[in-house]
Design a protein around this motif. Structure first.
Motif: not given
Length: 254
Positions: A128-134
């Motif tokens: 989830f955090m990877a998607s947010v950062r993207r």
């Protein structure tokens, strides 16, 4: 950037000021609400009812009149500008937001809007955090997430709290994106909404670890701080008088 500028830019964006502009002001009589940002390919509502609980905490402990009905929006420009605070929550990876939503978020956040990101996945760098950062990198390519200092106004907008709280205690600091001194994006990996969620019988839905009831109590106070920060931004940045007031009114949490 203050709310007057926010509304001025709203007008220059070609949007009608008839869409409840006073909902963006703290001292007006309109009830303050917030919205949950929807997306595809993930779980955009991992803690059902928790945002309503968040608003109830604000109404219970402050003089702010709240609308406990949380809007679920897809990021259309008109929808975004109805709310002083947008929440992006999740517990797994999600599909990239559309270019229109990215552009709308850029305008909204640059114009005084506020995005709160709450991760329920129990990891500081999970899917989830990877998607947010993207997607945040797409919104602001030149403004990376950075650590929010402990002296930032969000830690003292109502209660004095020195760290992000939630169902877990895995991140010692918020991350944020800043527009000069204003945090327009605030990210919490500790699952704040998980600490607020209740089941159908009114009981707490999730255990809080490692601090139990004390940690949950602090999470409830942090929820108030975040909403108050979204409404007031940095007007309380000069806090010389606040510790005395909080001691007198027993608001301080030692």
């Amino acid at each position: 950037m203050n709310r007057r500028t926010f509304l001025q830019l709203l007008g220059t964006a070609g949007l009608s000021l008839t869409i409840a502009p006073r909902a963006l002001a703290l001292d007006d009589q309109h009830r303050v609400g917030l919205a949950r940002l929807r997306y595809r390919g993930g779980n955009d509502n991992p803690r059902p009812g928790a945002l309503r609980r968040m608003l109830q905490e604000v109404g219970r402990h402050t003089s702010v009149e709240v609308n406990p009905e949380v809007a679920a929006i897809w990021g259309e420009r008109e929808e975004l500008f109805l709310h002083p605070m947008i929440v992006l929550a999740g517990d797994r990876a999600f599909e990239p937001l559309s270019e229109d939503v990215i552009e709308n978020l850029r305008l909204y956040l640059s114009s005084g809007g506020f995005l709160y990101v709450d991760s329920a996945e129990g990891l500081t760098d999970g899917p989830f955090m990877a998607s947010v950062r993207r997607d945040l990198q797409r919104v602001f390519p030149d403004r990376p997430l950075r650590t929010v200092p402990r002296e930032h106004t969000v830690h003292k907008s109502f209660y004095l709290i020195d760290r992000p709280m939630g169902r877990l205690d895995i991140a010692g600091n918020f991350e944020g994106i800043f527009d000069e001194e204003r945090a327009c994006v605030l990210v919490n990996a500790n699952d704040l909404l998980g600490a607020l969620a209740r089941d159908a019988f009114g009981g707490w839905e999730h255990q809080v670890s490692p601090g139990g009831d004390r940690q949950r109590d602090m999470a409830q106070r942090l929820a108030v701080n975040i909403v108050l920060y979204a409404l007031t931004i940095d007007y309380k940045a000069d806090q010389v008088h606040i510790p005395f007031i909080l001691r007198r009114r027993r608001w301080r949490v030692d």
